[in-house]
Design a protein around this motif. Structure first.
Motif, PDB file in Angstrom:
ATOM      1  N   ASN A  42      54.796  99.056 -44.847  1.00 44.22           N
ATOM      2  CA  ASN A  42      55.755  99.538 -43.850  1.00 44.22           C
ATOM      3  C   ASN A  42      55.472 101.003 -43.508  1.00 44.22           C
ATOM      4  N   ILE A  43      54.394 101.226 -42.777  1.00 46.54           N
ATOM      5  CA  ILE A  43      53.993 102.592 -42.431  1.00 46.54           C
ATOM      6  C   ILE A  43      55.021 103.254 -41.517  1.00 46.54           C
TER       7      ILE A  43
ATOM      8  N   LEU B 193      57.856 113.680 -52.138  1.00 46.45           N
ATOM      9  CA  LEU B 193      57.093 112.432 -52.263  1.00 46.45           C
ATOM     10  C   LEU B 193      57.915 111.237 -51.809  1.00 46.45           C
ATOM     11  N   ILE B 194      57.298 110.449 -50.929  1.00 47.26           N
ATOM     12  CA  ILE B 194      57.843 109.156 -50.514  1.00 47.26           C
ATOM     13  C   ILE B 194      56.855 108.090 -50.960  1.00 47.26           C
ATOM     14  N   ILE B 195      57.359 107.014 -51.577  1.00 43.29           N
ATOM     15  CA  ILE B 195      56.513 105.869 -51.899  1.00 43.29           C
ATOM     16  C   ILE B 195      56.966 104.695 -51.034  1.00 43.29           C
ATOM     17  N   PHE B 196      56.020 103.814 -50.721  1.00 42.72           N
ATOM     18  CA  PHE B 196      56.401 102.684 -49.874  1.00 42.72           C
ATOM     19  C   PHE B 196      55.493 101.490 -50.107  1.00 42.72           C
ATOM     20  N   SER B 197      56.037 100.346 -49.804  1.00 43.50           N
ATOM     21  CA  SER B 197      55.291  99.095 -49.637  1.00 43.50           C
ATOM     22  C   SER B 197      55.960  98.427 -48.443  1.00 43.50           C
ATOM     23  N   GLY B 198      56.844  97.414 -48.710  1.00 42.45           N
ATOM     24  CA  GLY B 198      57.596  96.832 -47.606  1.00 42.45           C
ATOM     25  C   GLY B 198      58.783  97.683 -47.197  1.00 42.45           C
ATOM     26  N   LYS B 199      59.159  98.639 -48.043  1.00 47.16           N
ATOM     27  CA  LYS B 199      60.254  99.564 -47.771  1.00 47.16           C
ATOM     28  C   LYS B 199      59.873 100.933 -48.313  1.00 47.16           C
TER      29      LYS B 199
ATOM     30  N   THR C  43      47.258 105.333 -47.268  1.00 44.13           N
ATOM     31  CA  THR C  43      47.469 103.892 -47.324  1.00 44.13           C
ATOM     32  C   THR C  43      46.132 103.171 -47.376  1.00 44.13           C
ATOM     33  N   ASP C  44      46.175 101.912 -47.837  1.00 43.98           N
ATOM     34  CA  ASP C  44      44.963 101.091 -47.847  1.00 43.98           C
ATOM     35  C   ASP C  44      45.129  99.846 -46.976  1.00 43.98           C
ATOM     36  N   GLY C  45      46.205  99.815 -46.176  1.00 36.94           N
ATOM     37  CA  GLY C  45      46.484  98.600 -45.418  1.00 36.94           C
ATOM     38  C   GLY C  45      46.766  98.842 -43.955  1.00 36.94           C
ATOM     39  N   SER C  46      47.335  97.826 -43.334  1.00 36.03           N
ATOM     40  CA  SER C  46      47.739  97.906 -41.930  1.00 36.03           C
ATOM     41  C   SER C  46      49.232  97.632 -41.848  1.00 36.03           C
ATOM     42  N   ALA C  47      49.881  98.242 -40.875  1.00 28.94           N
ATOM     43  CA  ALA C  47      51.326  98.081 -40.729  1.00 28.94           C
ATOM     44  C   ALA C  47      51.646  96.633 -40.364  1.00 28.94           C
ATOM     45  N   ASN C  48      52.445  95.967 -41.205  1.00 23.88           N
ATOM     46  CA  ASN C  48      52.784  94.569 -40.932  1.00 23.88           C
ATOM     47  C   ASN C  48      54.280  94.283 -41.014  1.00 23.88           C
ATOM     48  N   VAL C  49      55.075  95.302 -41.322  1.00 23.84           N
ATOM     49  CA  VAL C  49      56.536  95.172 -41.305  1.00 23.84           C
ATOM     50  C   VAL C  49      57.131  96.506 -40.868  1.00 23.84           C
ATOM     51  N   GLY C  50      58.398  96.477 -40.456  1.00 22.04           N
ATOM     52  CA  GLY C  50      59.111  97.715 -40.167  1.00 22.04           C
ATOM     53  C   GLY C  50      58.916  98.256 -38.768  1.00 22.04           C
ATOM     54  N   SER C  51      59.247  99.530 -38.601  1.00 17.10           N
ATOM     55  CA  SER C  51      59.202 100.199 -37.299  1.00 17.10           C
ATOM     56  C   SER C  51      57.776 100.325 -36.778  1.00 17.10           C
ATOM     57  N   ASP C  52      57.664 100.466 -35.463  1.00 15.84           N
ATOM     58  CA  ASP C  52      56.369 100.663 -34.829  1.00 15.84           C
ATOM     59  C   ASP C  52      55.854 102.065 -35.179  1.00 15.84           C
ATOM     60  N   PRO C  53      54.757 102.166 -35.939  1.00 14.81           N
ATOM     61  CA  PRO C  53      54.274 103.489 -36.373  1.00 14.81           C
ATOM     62  C   PRO C  53      53.930 104.425 -35.220  1.00 14.81           C
ATOM     63  N   GLU C  54      53.400 103.883 -34.128  1.00 17.19           N
ATOM     64  CA  GLU C  54      53.020 104.747 -33.008  1.00 17.19           C
ATOM     65  C   GLU C  54      54.248 105.354 -32.335  1.00 17.19           C
ATOM     66  N   LYS C  55      55.308 104.577 -32.196  1.00 16.31           N
ATOM     67  CA  LYS C  55      56.536 105.112 -31.600  1.00 16.31           C
ATOM     68  C   LYS C  55      57.141 106.190 -32.494  1.00 16.31           C
TER      69      LYS C  55
END
Length: 277
Positions: free
Chosen positions: A106-107, A63-69, A131-143
């Motif tokens: 941070n997806i 299990l990994i949990i995340f928000s901004g990190k 998730t219930d959101g959109s990626a708005n911080v961190g690495s590019d999820p597609e890359k």
């Protein structure tokens, strides 16, 4: 068959279920407390995750949990009861989201951490991202998803929350209904990025599910459970057997047969001697 050192060995082949390692990547940002899915997105998500864990009897789960990190909170384990207990107690407070760098969604870093951990082990590997959101911080999820695809790790993505554009609400500790507000004081509405989650799933060979209610969420996990199959594989084991018991059995068997034959011989000899007299 191999003979050596008083032993012989044979290969024994049997079919066993192929084990998976499944990494659940769970968004615990504060918006998961929204009550557009009753009693809340997080409560429904946790119950569904626990049911899924109970179904995966032969697998390792993590299990990994995340928000901004993102944080790995349960390493791959077969301790289903322990993982379920951990999931039951998760709240957004597990990550201090009021601190700099810990708020947001941070997806990219979350699935990157999943890849890093799964690369340490062998066998079939899968990722479930909720998730219930959109990626708005961190690495590019597609890359990141592109790199994960090279490792042949499918990502099953689940977007949770209604798409009715109504402001999100939650109930505080005093039982009062409240709206979520952004940094500008505006009421927050759902910002789920379906397009991104679909891309991540397609790129990695997984599948995207939209969950606007409990039934949708249960269906998403049921289908994912079926897709992550436990195919049977052949396991070959070298089984060694000692020749000593067999040789001892033959040795004493021969002695026993000889003793019987000698007894019969002497009995016959004695009988002939009696007749001659």
């Amino acid at each position: 068959m191999i003979l050596a050192n008083g032993t012989f060995s044979i290969n024994i082949t049997k079919k066993i279920p192929e084990k998976n390692t499944i990494m659940i990547v769970f968004d615990i940002s504060r918006s998961m407390l929204a009550e557009d899915i009753s009693p809340s997105r997080m409560a429904v998500a946790k119950n569904t995750i626990k049911s899924f864990i109970a179904e995966r009897k032969d697998d390792k789960l993590a299990l990994i949990i995340f928000s901004g990190k993102a944080f790995l909170v349960v390493a791959p384990s077969t301790d289903k009861a322990g993982i379920e207990a951990f999931v039951e107690n998760i709240t957004p407070e597990y990550i201090l989201q009021e601190k700099p760098g810990l708020s947001g969604t941070n997806i990219g870093d979350a699935i990157l951490l999943a890849k890093i951990e799964l690369d340490k082990i062998t066998g079939k590997k899968n990722i479930i991202l909720m998730t219930d959101g959109s990626a708005n911080v961190g690495s590019d999820p597609e890359k990141v998803a592109s790199e994960i695809a090279k490792s042949q790790i499918p990502i099953y993505t689940i977007g949770i929350g209604k798409k009715d554009n109504n402001p999100l609400t939650y109930t505080d500790l005093n039982g009062q209904k409240n709206f979520f507000y952004d940094a500008n004081g505006e009421k927050i509405i759902g910002d789920l990025d379906d397009e991104l989650l679909q891309k991540i799933a397609i790129m990695t060979g997984g599948k995207y599910y939209s969950a606007e209610n409990i039934s949708d969420l249960q269906n998403a996990f049921n289908e994912t459970n079926a897709n992550i199959s436990n195919n049977e594989i052949e396991e070959i084991k070298l089984q060694k057997f000692s020749l000593t018991p067999i040789l001892l059995f033959l040795f004493f068997g021969i002695l026993w047969i000889e003793s019987i034959q000698r007894r019969k011989f002497f009995q016959k000899y004695q009988l002939l001697g009696t007749i001659k007299k």
